[in-house]
Design a protein around this motif. Structure first.
Motif: not given
Length: 339
Positions: A77-78, A80-82, A84-85, A146, A230, A233
């Motif tokens: 998550v640490g 991928l999240v940035p 993917i965002y 959210t 993205l 995922t």
């Protein structure tokens, strides 16, 4: 009229399943937490059992499985999240331009196929207003929901830890704690078979989804297609929905490869066939003990449960169908044969 113990057990199972569905219908956030907590605990049990075979300590085994899972998840998550965002913002812009500005018309190979171009123009003109409205609604919904999603994530983590430690004990007492003692054999048979089918399905679909996501992500990266993380995922998420999920996976990836080049677009379909064929074999191997469900009824279940309990219904539809089929085979069929 006196009801025998097996019929009482059948009625109680039906009552519990009905209450579970009503929770999904009227208390969706509670339902989400329950589903995710159970999913994680059931998925990690084979890992915990493996550690137990080495350590012979149940608490330590469960702890190790949870630490590895959530530690790995935190790292992913640490990372991928940035990304993917960022990719998500550009992908939304790409989709809007694709339909609003009809950028696909600029592709050179359409000059050689005017009839195909005309056909696509008609299709785009008919679906663009609906897609634009859907996209706008989804973005708004995501922004509004959210806080609720974050709440579900937090309580799901807490719930999965609690369930993981108590799962073994719960399985031992479930048949006698919630059902008449006189119906222990039939209820115990139903719970053991259903749990075995459920666990094999969860493990199988997770492995297949992970394989598909990695394969698609690697292909898109080497093909030079943007949004590879993205879309990889997205492939992972959609492959938790049997049959229908494949079509949801295809749409955004097909659009991206189409805009890249005709060669990449053709190779995507070749890779898609190979990857999903291999994923199907992996799924079947992992789910050898699963209840045999007709694909038609899977689609019906996905449609029905999505309508009843929202988007989460698409993910839990097949597991619920497994439960209902086991219920039918163990409680209803013997009754019909003896009545």
């Amino acid at each position: 009229m006196k009801i025998d113990s097996e019929r009482k057990a059948a009625l109680l199972v039906f009552l519990y399943l009905t209450l579970f569905l009503l929770t999904g219908r009227y208390l969706p956030r509670v339902f989400d937490v329950i589903v995710v907590s159970l999913f994680v605990a059931v998925m990690l049990e084979p890992v915990a059992n493996w550690f137990y075979s080495k350590t012979k300590r149940r608490v330590l085994s469960v702890t190790l499985s949870l630490v590895i899972f959530y530690g790995f998840l935190a790292l992913i998550v640490g990372f991928l999240v940035p990304v993917i965002y960022t990719e998500g913002k550009y992908f939304i812009s790409f989709v809007q331009k694709f339909f609003s500005n009809q950028e696909w018309q600029t592709l050179s190979y359409f000059k050689n196929y005017p009839d195909l171009k005309t056909f696509l123009e008609n299709v785009m003109n008919s679906v663009t207003p609906t897609l634009k409205k859907w996209l706008s609604d989804e973005i708004t919904h995501m922004a509004v929901s959210t806080p609720s999603v974050l709440m579900v994530i937090f309580f799901s983590i807490v719930g999965s830890i609690y369930v993981a430690y108590g799962l073994r004990s719960f399985k031992k007492v479930a048949a006698t704690a919630f059902f008449p003692m006189s119906s222990f054999k039939k209820v115990d048979l139903f719970l053991r078979i259903s749990y075995k089918h459920m666990q094999s399905y969860i493990v199988g679909v997770t492995i297949a989804a992970l394989f598909t996501a990695i394969s698609m992500g690697v292909f898109l990266t080497f093909a030079g297609v943007k949004y590879s993380l993205l879309l990889g995922t997205w492939a992972f998420i959609t492959n938790y929905i049997p049959i229908v999920g494949v079509f949801l996976e295809i749409i955004p990836i097909a659009l991206s490869t189409l805009m890249k080049s005709p060669i990449v677009f053709v190779w995507y379909w070749i890779v898609l066939i190979i990857v999903h064929s291999a994923a199907f074999v992996i799924f079947v191997k992992a789910v050898q003990s699963q209840s045999k469900l007709n694909p038609f009824w899977m689609i019906v279940a996905i449609l029905v449960f999505t309508q009843l309990i929202g988007a989460i219904g698409a993910f839990v539809a097949v597991p619920l169908m497994i439960l209902l089929k086991d219920y039918w085979d163990i409680f209803i069929v013997p009754y019909l044969k003896t009545s």
